[in-house]
Design a protein around this motif. Sequence first.
Motif, PDB file in Angstrom:
ATOM      1  N   ALA A  38      34.554  46.147  33.943  1.00 31.42           N
ATOM      2  CA  ALA A  38      34.141  45.216  34.996  1.00 31.42           C
ATOM      3  C   ALA A  38      34.340  43.795  34.496  1.00 31.42           C
ATOM      4  N   ILE A  39      34.836  42.911  35.402  1.00 28.28           N
ATOM      5  CA  ILE A  39      35.100  41.515  35.036  1.00 28.28           C
ATOM      6  C   ILE A  39      34.540  40.614  36.134  1.00 28.28           C
ATOM      7  N   GLN A  40      33.901  39.560  35.711  1.00 36.73           N
ATOM      8  CA  GLN A  40      33.346  38.574  36.637  1.00 36.73           C
ATOM      9  C   GLN A  40      33.702  37.173  36.143  1.00 36.73           C
ATOM     10  N   VAL A  41      34.050  36.282  37.080  1.00 33.13           N
ATOM     11  CA  VAL A  41      34.430  34.913  36.725  1.00 33.13           C
ATOM     12  C   VAL A  41      33.386  33.943  37.280  1.00 33.13           C
ATOM     13  N   ASN A  42      32.862  33.126  36.378  1.00 31.87           N
ATOM     14  CA  ASN A  42      31.895  32.072  36.731  1.00 31.87           C
ATOM     15  C   ASN A  42      30.682  32.605  37.511  1.00 31.87           C
ATOM     16  N   GLY A  43      30.341  33.851  37.285  1.00 33.41           N
ATOM     17  CA  GLY A  43      29.146  34.413  37.907  1.00 33.41           C
ATOM     18  C   GLY A  43      29.223  34.555  39.406  1.00 33.41           C
ATOM     19  N   GLN A  44      30.433  34.399  39.986  1.00 31.40           N
ATOM     20  CA  GLN A  44      30.519  34.427  41.440  1.00 31.40           C
ATOM     21  C   GLN A  44      31.664  35.256  41.991  1.00 31.40           C
ATOM     22  N   VAL A  45      32.637  35.607  41.155  1.00 31.07           N
ATOM     23  CA  VAL A  45      33.802  36.349  41.643  1.00 31.07           C
ATOM     24  C   VAL A  45      33.961  37.634  40.833  1.00 31.07           C
ATOM     25  N   ARG A  46      33.925  38.760  41.511  1.00 35.86           N
ATOM     26  CA  ARG A  46      34.183  40.055  40.874  1.00 35.86           C
ATOM     27  C   ARG A  46      35.688  40.306  40.923  1.00 35.86           C
ATOM     28  N   VAL A  47      36.275  40.518  39.744  1.00 37.43           N
ATOM     29  CA  VAL A  47      37.717  40.725  39.648  1.00 37.43           C
ATOM     30  C   VAL A  47      38.011  42.225  39.705  1.00 37.43           C
ATOM     31  N   VAL A  48      38.815  42.639  40.688  1.00 42.50           N
ATOM     32  CA  VAL A  48      39.212  44.037  40.826  1.00 42.50           C
ATOM     33  C   VAL A  48      40.728  44.117  40.867  1.00 42.50           C
ATOM     34  N   ALA A  49      41.239  45.301  41.188  1.00 45.71           N
ATOM     35  CA  ALA A  49      42.679  45.525  41.091  1.00 45.71           C
ATOM     36  C   ALA A  49      43.489  44.608  41.993  1.00 45.71           C
ATOM     37  N   ASP A  50      42.973  44.302  43.176  1.00 45.40           N
ATOM     38  CA  ASP A  50      43.767  43.511  44.122  1.00 45.40           C
ATOM     39  C   ASP A  50      43.302  42.046  44.196  1.00 45.40           C
ATOM     40  N   THR A  51      42.551  41.607  43.186  1.00 44.98           N
ATOM     41  CA  THR A  51      42.105  40.217  43.183  1.00 44.98           C
ATOM     42  C   THR A  51      43.285  39.284  42.898  1.00 44.98           C
ATOM     43  N   ALA A  52      43.481  38.306  43.763  1.00 41.10           N
ATOM     44  CA  ALA A  52      44.583  37.348  43.597  1.00 41.10           C
ATOM     45  C   ALA A  52      44.098  36.104  42.868  1.00 41.10           C
ATOM     46  N   VAL A  53      45.000  35.534  42.056  1.00 36.47           N
ATOM     47  CA  VAL A  53      44.722  34.276  41.350  1.00 36.47           C
ATOM     48  C   VAL A  53      45.782  33.258  41.792  1.00 36.47           C
ATOM     49  N   GLU A  54      45.327  32.100  42.308  1.00 45.03           N
ATOM     50  CA  GLU A  54      46.251  31.094  42.835  1.00 45.03           C
ATOM     51  C   GLU A  54      45.813  29.703  42.385  1.00 45.03           C
ATOM     52  N   ASP A  55      46.779  28.793  42.429  1.00 47.26           N
ATOM     53  CA  ASP A  55      46.471  27.385  42.145  1.00 47.26           C
ATOM     54  C   ASP A  55      45.765  26.758  43.339  1.00 47.26           C
ATOM     55  N   THR A  56      44.861  25.819  43.040  1.00 43.88           N
ATOM     56  CA  THR A  56      44.221  25.045  44.089  1.00 43.88           C
ATOM     57  C   THR A  56      43.751  23.730  43.484  1.00 43.88           C
ATOM     58  N   SER A  57      43.468  22.790  44.303  1.00 47.24           N
ATOM     59  CA  SER A  57      43.021  21.495  43.787  1.00 47.24           C
ATOM     60  C   SER A  57      41.646  21.644  43.145  1.00 47.24           C
ATOM     61  N   GLY A  58      41.517  21.124  41.946  1.00 47.61           N
ATOM     62  CA  GLY A  58      40.235  21.157  41.246  1.00 47.61           C
ATOM     63  C   GLY A  58      39.985  22.418  40.458  1.00 47.61           C
ATOM     64  N   GLY A  59      40.939  23.336  40.412  1.00 43.52           N
ATOM     65  CA  GLY A  59      40.719  24.554  39.635  1.00 43.52           C
ATOM     66  C   GLY A  59      41.641  25.682  40.046  1.00 43.52           C
ATOM     67  N   LEU A  60      41.093  26.876  40.123  1.00 47.68           N
ATOM     68  CA  LEU A  60      41.850  28.071  40.509  1.00 47.68           C
ATOM     69  C   LEU A  60      41.167  28.731  41.704  1.00 47.68           C
ATOM     70  N   SER A  89      24.326  43.316  25.760  1.00 48.43           N
ATOM     71  CA  SER A  89      24.090  43.634  27.170  1.00 48.43           C
ATOM     72  C   SER A  89      24.332  42.389  28.010  1.00 48.43           C
ATOM     73  N   LEU A  90      25.011  42.580  29.098  1.00 45.69           N
ATOM     74  CA  LEU A  90      25.178  41.496  30.069  1.00 45.69           C
ATOM     75  C   LEU A  90      25.230  42.101  31.463  1.00 45.69           C
ATOM     76  N   ASP A  91      24.876  41.294  32.446  1.00 43.60           N
ATOM     77  CA  ASP A  91      24.809  41.759  33.826  1.00 43.60           C
ATOM     78  C   ASP A  91      25.913  41.110  34.645  1.00 43.60           C
ATOM     79  N   ILE A  92      26.522  41.924  35.487  1.00 43.38           N
ATOM     80  CA  ILE A  92      27.505  41.425  36.446  1.00 43.38           C
ATOM     81  C   ILE A  92      26.940  41.716  37.839  1.00 43.38           C
ATOM     82  N   GLU A  93      26.560  40.665  38.544  1.00 36.11           N
ATOM     83  CA  GLU A  93      25.867  40.824  39.818  1.00 36.11           C
ATOM     84  C   GLU A  93      26.794  40.719  41.025  1.00 36.11           C
TER      85      GLU A  93
END
Length: 247
Positions: free
Chosen positions: A155-177, A228-232
């Motif tokens: 399981a992978i989570q980014v910045n405590g707000q996005v759960r990364v799964v098989a079809d998760t897309a990563v794109e450029d945007t202003s101010g970050g990703l 131990s860590l939690d992914i919510e």
Amino acid sequence: MPEPVQPEPQTGRQRLVRALLRPSRGQVVVAVLLAVLGYAAVTQVRFNEVDNTYASLREQDLIDVLNGLAGTTQRTEAQIARLQRTRDDLLSSTGAREAALAQAQQETDTLSILAGLVPVTGPGIRVTITEQTGTVRVQSMVDTIQELRTAGAEAIQVNGQVRVVADTAVEDTSGGLLIGGEVVSSPYVLDVIGEPETLASSGVDFPDGPRDLFEDDGASVTVDKLASLDIESVVKPPRPQYAEPAG
């Protein structure tokens, strides 16, 4: 002329002795009748004490009764055998059903975790990427996610707000990703559940691996191994428009 001598009167005992020693015909008859009556009474009592249920049956009737009892016994034994088979089948079916349900539940839990449908907890690592002299490229983030999956990330989570799964897309945007439709910015914090040592060594710190990629982008990388860590965060699955389960 002298008077005749009167015999002395006999006592009751004398009369009893006389009757026993010289019984009259009537007494003999009475004694025989009493003996016959006593024998009949004793015989009747003994007869009443014996089970005479089958006493009046003929030999063939007794054979028929025995055959009937044998048939009843066979039918009873057959019924007992059928009930035992039914019990064994029920026990076997119940065990198989419980095993199938347990297996189905385990598979459901596994698929739910991989699909990001449920919160999870467990050991793993926290990777913090902080932009300093440059900007993190999309390809660097995509390669890092792939390397973590290859190293056994469950399981992978980014910045405590996005759960990364098989079809998760990563794109450029202003101010970050733009990850999974959510805008995230530096510092990028990846919470990853799996075996900590393997994730750190095979997922981040190897030659030309994610650490080198991010440093080439002008960012610093720190890796913390956690017991131990939690992914919510979870993924809301889209509703299929065309596909449906096959029969």
